[in-house]
Design an enzyme around this catalytic site. Sequence first.
Site, PDB file in Angstrom:
ATOM      1  N   GLU A  91     -17.914  27.323  20.566  1.00 44.75           N
ATOM      2  CA  GLU A  91     -16.686  27.535  19.795  1.00 44.75           C
ATOM      3  C   GLU A  91     -15.757  28.517  20.500  1.00 44.75           C
ATOM      4  OE1 GLU A  91     -13.949  29.280  16.767  1.00 44.75           O
ATOM      5  OE2 GLU A  91     -15.376  30.311  18.029  1.00 44.75           O
TER       6      GLU A  91
ATOM      7  N   ASP B 160     -22.760  30.376  19.519  1.00 43.11           N
ATOM      8  CA  ASP B 160     -22.360  31.160  20.692  1.00 43.11           C
ATOM      9  C   ASP B 160     -21.579  32.398  20.257  1.00 43.11           C
ATOM     10  OD1 ASP B 160     -20.272  29.373  19.846  1.00 43.11           O
ATOM     11  OD2 ASP B 160     -19.174  29.830  21.689  1.00 43.11           O
TER      12      ASP B 160
END
Length: 486
Positions: A188, A121
């Site tokens: 994350e 991400d």
Amino acid sequence: MKKFSLTILGILATLAVVILVRAVTFPSRQLQVGPAQAIAIDRDGAVKRLSAAIRFKTISFQEPSDAFAQEFTRLHVFLAKSFPRVHQQLTKETVNDHSLLFAWNGKDTRLKPMMLMGHMDVVPVDAPTETHWTHPPFAGQIADGYIWGRGTMDDKVSVLGILEAVEYLLSAGFRPQRTIYLAFGHDEEIGGHNGAAKIAELLRARGVELEYVLDEGMNVVDGIIPGIAAPAALIGIAEKGYLSLELSVETAGGHSSIPPIDTAIGIISRALQRLEAAPFPARLSGPTRRMLEFLGPEMAWPQRLALANLWIFDPLVTKQLAASPLTNAIIRTTLAPTLFNAGINEYILPTQASAVVNLRILPGDTIAGIAEHVRQTIDDPRVKIAALPIRVEPSEVSDIEAASFQLIHRTIRQAIPEALVAPALLVAGTDSRYYAPLTKNIYRFLPITLRPDDARRYHGIDERISLQDYERCVRFYAQLIRNSQP
Ligand SMILES: [Zn+2]
């Protein structure tokens, strides 16, 4: 009297000699290594694949969105197509829909597995800044010797770089002795609760213990540390903890033409003022002290003299580090007011005011101790203090004597011969913290170069990676996998 002066003189002379001798004999901690093995990277292909991966808008938003969830699935399909050997020869598990866990089984099951990590991400691009980018953030353009876009530094570079290295090793016929896990989270940037946390839980339930974990986090800094001419590769051996405290006060309010002595805004302002005036104590300990022990012997004279003699110059060095925000953050728990809310109208006294202070906690301090320090410093019972939900204690400090630290150190010296290596403290947080129950040896390093102008590109405008750095990442991971075999 004369005898007394001579004694003083003698002591000072001895002291000067001790300080000088310590500086001259300050031992280098840099490992001397032979050259790396030849690794025939398909650089153009690797660059094209990272560039293509940047185009998937795998953005982590605080509010989950279905539209972006599909981007992860599309990225997975792209990865399967781009790294066929990895997908044929490793076992792949999709964890919690969007995270990926690969296992490359080693021949020797007695060896503890190693883990390489990254996250798929990226942070969003602030709409008003989108036009300030030299190249659009999700185009993955290759220009001027760089790949441009979100994820080129943080952190598709790790995911793709690791996969390139493994794909290369498979094509070269390499088979590991030691099992290798590749763990790629998908959230994350918003805490990793659904990605890395779940992968770690899964492995823990299976009784897996890891030899070491390598995650993103710290880089090669060039021209950033005073007194060091060479680039310095910093391996994060710990990360700071995280806490936000909300300060709030309630008052009677009323008309602003008849104000009381203490207003809600005044009370909160005073609390903030007290906190900013009483910073947490600084200390040269743990990872930061280890960093100075590694960098000191490589420094120019005045710094070298001071760092070889911290037993006497500790207060001086601490004062210097405290003078700049970047180095101040590695010697103490920091506090920053980040939100302030009060008032609805210019002539009404607000009945409540609140502020949030964000704290980054130095290893050795604790959430409970920090919260107590805040309460005592404010010293005003009218101010209520409440912790916000996200709370992370500082990590354990990983051992620099461990074989896996030496391994990473040695690999860096092979892959980036001109760089010095040092352990260091990461002031931010990474997904690696979820693996603490599986190993004591957690390290945070990604071999891209940061010059003074580059730190702002993290989560900022014009995130990019040089083609040379990307090639180096792939070489580094391949070499590390090879070096990690007994
Ligand atoms: Zn990241």
